[in-house]
Design a protein around this motif. Structure first.
Motif, PDB file in Angstrom:
ATOM      1  N   PHE A 297      16.744   4.372  -6.796  1.00 16.51           N
ATOM      2  CA  PHE A 297      16.197   3.704  -5.618  1.00 16.51           C
ATOM      3  C   PHE A 297      17.261   3.601  -4.537  1.00 16.51           C
ATOM      4  O   PHE A 297      18.441   3.381  -4.807  1.00 16.51           O
ATOM      5  CB  PHE A 297      15.683   2.315  -5.990  1.00 16.51           C
ATOM      6  CG  PHE A 297      14.468   2.337  -6.872  1.00 16.51           C
ATOM      7  CD1 PHE A 297      13.240   2.746  -6.380  1.00 16.51           C
ATOM      8  CD2 PHE A 297      14.552   1.960  -8.203  1.00 16.51           C
ATOM      9  CE1 PHE A 297      12.119   2.777  -7.193  1.00 16.51           C
ATOM     10  CE2 PHE A 297      13.438   1.990  -9.033  1.00 16.51           C
ATOM     11  CZ  PHE A 297      12.216   2.393  -8.521  1.00 16.51           C
TER      12      PHE A 297
ATOM     13  N   GLU B  87      15.127   0.421  -0.571  1.00 11.76           N
ATOM     14  CA  GLU B  87      14.120   0.122  -1.588  1.00 11.76           C
ATOM     15  C   GLU B  87      14.550  -1.041  -2.471  1.00 11.76           C
ATOM     16  O   GLU B  87      13.722  -1.879  -2.858  1.00 11.76           O
ATOM     17  CB  GLU B  87      13.834   1.375  -2.415  1.00 11.76           C
ATOM     18  CG  GLU B  87      13.070   2.435  -1.630  1.00 11.76           C
ATOM     19  CD  GLU B  87      13.142   3.817  -2.259  1.00 11.76           C
ATOM     20  OE1 GLU B  87      12.407   4.710  -1.799  1.00 11.76           O
ATOM     21  OE2 GLU B  87      13.938   4.017  -3.197  1.00 11.76           O
TER      22      GLU B  87
ATOM     23  N   GLN C 278       7.589   1.969  -2.349  1.00  6.13           N
ATOM     24  CA  GLN C 278       7.455   0.531  -2.105  1.00  6.13           C
ATOM     25  C   GLN C 278       6.208  -0.037  -2.780  1.00  6.13           C
ATOM     26  O   GLN C 278       6.244  -1.128  -3.354  1.00  6.13           O
ATOM     27  CB  GLN C 278       7.414   0.256  -0.601  1.00  6.13           C
ATOM     28  CG  GLN C 278       8.762   0.370   0.089  1.00  6.13           C
ATOM     29  CD  GLN C 278       8.646   0.169   1.588  1.00  6.13           C
ATOM     30  OE1 GLN C 278       7.868   0.847   2.259  1.00  6.13           O
ATOM     31  NE2 GLN C 278       9.408  -0.768   2.114  1.00  6.13           N
TER      32      GLN C 278
END
Length: 398
Positions: free
Chosen positions: A5, A9, A73
């Motif tokens: 990530f 994020e 997301q």
């Protein structure tokens, strides 16, 4: 695909966690984690909290009240919701009929229905399956005959989830009995308060009233409630089902169940040792965890491919199969691990007003009920056997 990530994020994950800590009511999260019933009021309360933040419909276009979240997301938020004990958003309005209305509906339909879905003013149910048309949905018999500015609907739907709560149904009906099966179907929006509609409960294996039979006896539906073109509702139906099946993958829910399984295995003792120390049981946990990791990567790839408005193909069926099978495996292992505590939960433990101390432990409560409930997961949304046929046709071009 980079599975790490990004800093942005990770920051979004922290934002989601902070929101859940501050806004998710403790009563609701406790009920979810203990496997106790949620009333319609509990569900509506949580959906309205999400809507107030603007996070109820992340897959909708921004102009209709959605977010501009990326596929990653959306995945992160779902994962954090399940980890926190948030209820799963009731999908029929937000995740199923709304995308169909947005893509195929008239401007008047969008203006009327979408705000009411967001506010939870209207609750929806799905009128697809019939006694003789479940996996072979195109063989449905419920008829809609044009009579001036109305359709007159007669027939029956079955396994209609939450129809006893619903204000509206999105319903597949046959408008041309002479046409090829898929070409004679239309997609109608039906007010559940219309005279001629009868809802009868079906009590499932786990003792719950979640699904119903619905009967239509000369029910008059305004022509303005037709979505898309008459006799071309199969296009709407297929579009809806691809979104439903991808959602059924339930990666976040499965990860939460896996965490519960690990907790159970760390506490339950066999011969004085935690069950997690048993190499055979530990290997079973490792197996489902590896499968879950693979399913998660596939889910992220599919979401990324659809972020620009595309529709998933065979991937939605693959994810539906794998996601439901994994949840069945995990609930089976939980049930096996807790042993005698997996006896069916007493009615008074599941009830809305139960204030007494649970007879089951905090981590094994409702283990058998979850196991029984999960048996149907490989059937709804199109049985897994049918999904394999779909995959074969789409990928192998059979």
């Amino acid at each position: 695909m980079d599975i790490q990530f990004t800093p942005e994020e990770c920051a979004f994950r922290e934002e989601a966690r902070a929101f859940l800590r501050s806004q998710l009511p403790a009563e609701i999260s406790t009920r979810v984690q203990q496997g106790k019933r949620l009333s319609k009021e509990h569900q509506v309360a949580w959906m309205r909290i999400l809507n107030e933040r603007g996070w109820l419909a992340p897959s909708w276009p921004v102009e209709h009240g959605g977010t501009d979240w990326t596929a990653v997301q959306k995945h992160i938020f779902e994962e954090e919701c399940f980890a926190a004990g948030a209820p799963r958003v009731v999908a029929f309005g937000v995740k199923m009929v709304a995308p169909v209305i947005i893509k195929f509906g008239t401007e008047a339909q969008k203006a009327h229905f979408l705000p009411r879905i967001l506010s939870s003013e209207d609750w929806w149910c799905q009128g697809y399956s019939e006694p003789g048309a479940g996996s072979d949905l195109a063989s449905l018999k419920t008829r809609a005959v044009r009579d001036g500015d109305h359709y007159v609907v007669n027939g029956q739907k079955i396994w209609t989830t939450l129809a006893h709560y619903a204000d509206w149904m999105f319903c597949l009906v046959r408008t041309d009995p002479e046409a090829q099966q898929q070409r004679g179907i239309s997609f109608l929006l039906i007010d559940m308060n219309t005279p001629g509609i009868t809802v009868r409960p079906i009590i499932t294996l786990d003792g719950e009233h979640e699904v119903n039979e619905v009967f239509f006896d000369n029910v008059r539906v305004p022509v303005e409630n037709l979505v898309g073109e008459e006799n071309k509702g199969w296009t709407c139906a297929k579009y809806l089902l691809t979104h439903e099946r991808t959602s059924i993958a339930g990666i976040g829910q499965t990860k939460a169940l896996l965490a519960k399984l690990k907790l159970v295995a760390s506490r339950e003792l066999r011969n004085g040792q935690p069950l997690l120390d048993d190499p055979l049981f530990r290997a079973q946990i490792a197996d489902v965890e590896m499968q879950l990791m693979a399913a998660e990567m596939s889910n992220l790839r599919t979401l990324a491919a659809t972020r620009d408005g595309g529709v998933p193909g065979a991937e939605s069926s693959i994810l539906k199969i794998k996601g439901t099978e994994l949840r069945q495996q995990i609930t089976y292992l939980i049930n096996k691990a807790v042993g005698t505590y997996s006896l069916p939960v007493l009615e008074e433990e599941l009830g809305y007003g139960c204030g007494a101390e649970l007879l089951h432990t905090d981590y094994s409560s409702a283990a058998s009920n979850q196991y029984l409930d999960m048996r149907k997961a490989s059937i709804y949304g199109g049985s897994n056997e049918i999904q394999k046929n779909i995959i074969a046709k789409m990928i192998l071009e059979l």
